[in-house]
Design an enzyme around this catalytic site. Structure first.
Site: not given
Ligand code: BGC
Length: 383
Positions: A135, A210, A348
């Site tokens: 991420h 997210h 996602e």
């Protein structure tokens, strides 16, 4: 006369005399609310923007991390409930490791061994997930302050958030100008997310949101009874560190087959190596949509008690379905609620994990002169 009625008649009068036409209805002209949300440890003021419509939906977003803090949507009995996990204060978002509601970048999901090459040059990005990068690194876009601007129109309230990521930030090449626009249409209950970006050097980019959903309401038990559909006949199997092997594997006859609605919990504890690697679902599905085709419906979740339905539409080729396996009851979220094991799920929308190291996956390279542009919609209804 009641204030709203006065406003409505003023509006009508204004449009009749033709001075300015402000919008279709009095409701559409309601302003986005802003309020102070506290300060970061470094003293930066964070603002909470609340978008609403007359259909009973409300979306609250902060400029720290371009993060969705709450999403209130009606249930079958028209009772509004907050369906995403989050924190009550900035410290929660600053210190949290779960990425609740955040915008993820530069690279959503994992990059193996924190390394990739572009044009023959190797770049190193932080290993913040075992030996892999997750991420966007230690200080991804979720930990940055974004600049917010109200870009509402009569069609809906909208918040534009921009951020300039410096050349070399978290190891990624190129100065990247990113824009995320959240729109709540006046006439339907959905949150539209438009992502756009440009760079001054070749780089890689994979932006996503997210949000952790629980359609029964955040903090209201686990999500194992939610019925999930994923319009995907293949997924990308992973190794034990959740890096794709590179195969596109058919889901038929596997607990990964969500082509027809099935409860998330129905097969989650089956004796399956992929489920063991993920401690449940934590995988990327290859969406059954043609590259470059218009935005399409890719996922649907239905919660039987409240009747709430979430539909996900996107222009992306993949979706990470994560069943909240790492939630373990140690996080105290909004209103002090304890978020237990599998207390939420994420959908996602994205390019596939570790794409920079897989030539057979759709490319995530962004070049100067080109514009990155994707759209995802979280659409709510009841049944
Ligand atoms: C990842 C999970 C991770 C979660 C929160 C998801 O996108 O796939 O493995 O635990 O994000 O960090």
């Amino acid at each position: 006369m009641h204030r709203a009625r006065v406003a409505a008649s003023v509006l009508r009068l204004v449009s009749v005399v033709g001075v300015v036409v402000l919008g279709h209805t009095a409701e559409a002209s309601t302003k986005m609310q802003t309020q102070a949300f506290g300060k970061t440890a470094g003293g930066q003021a964070v603002t909470l923007y609340t978008l609403s419509n007359a259909k009973g939906m409300e979306a609250a977003i902060i400029d720290f991390g371009a993060t969705v803090v709450s999403l209130k949507v009606p249930d079958r009995k028209k009772q509004a409930g907050d369906v995403v996990l989050g924190y009550d204060d900035v410290a929660g978002y600053e210190n949290g490791k779960a990425y609740f509601g955040a915008t993820i970048g530069r690279y959503g999901n994992r990059i193996a061994h924190g390394a990739f090459a572009i044009d023959g040059k190797t770049y190193h990005v932080p290993k913040n997930d075992g030996d892999n990068s997750l991420h966007g690194g230690v200080q991804g876009f979720n930990k940055r302050m974004w600049k917010a601007k109200d870009v509402s129109t009569s069609a809906g309230q909208a918040l534009e958030l921009t951020y300039v990521s410096k050349d070399g930030e978290e190891g990624y090449p190129g100065t990247l100008s990113v824009k995320v626009t959240y729109t709540l249409p006046a006439d339907r209950n959905e949150l539209r997310i438009d992502y756009s970006a440009t760079t001054d050097k070749d780089t890689v980019l994979n932006l996503t949101n997210h949000s952790y959903f629980n359609l029964a309401g955040e903090g209201n038990g686990d999500i194992l009874q939610h019925q999930l559909t994923l319009h995907a006949s293949k997924f990308t199997p992973v190794d034990q560190t959740l890096i794709p092997t590179g195969e596109l594997q058919p889901v038929a006859n596997m607990p990964f087959d969500f082509t027809k609605a099935v409860a998330i919990g129905a097969r989650i504890n089956q004796d399956d190596q992929q489920l063991k690697f993920g401690r449940g679902y934590d995988h990327n599905w290859v969406l059954d949509r043609k590259p470059g085709s218009p935005i399409s419906l890719v996922a649907e979740a239905y919660e039987p008690q409240t009747g709430r339905v979430l539909q996900v539409l996107t222009t992306e080729p993949g979706i990470q379905f994560y069943s909240g396996n790492f939630l373990d009851g140690t996080i105290h979220g909004k209103g002090g609620k304890v978020y237990g094991h599998r207390g939420a799920f994420c959908l996602e929308t994205q390019h596939f994990p570790d794409s920079p190291n897989h030539a057979n996956f759709p490319s995530t390279v962004l070049k100067p002169g080109a514009r990155y542009s994707t759209r995802t919609i979280f659409r709510f209804s009841t049944r």
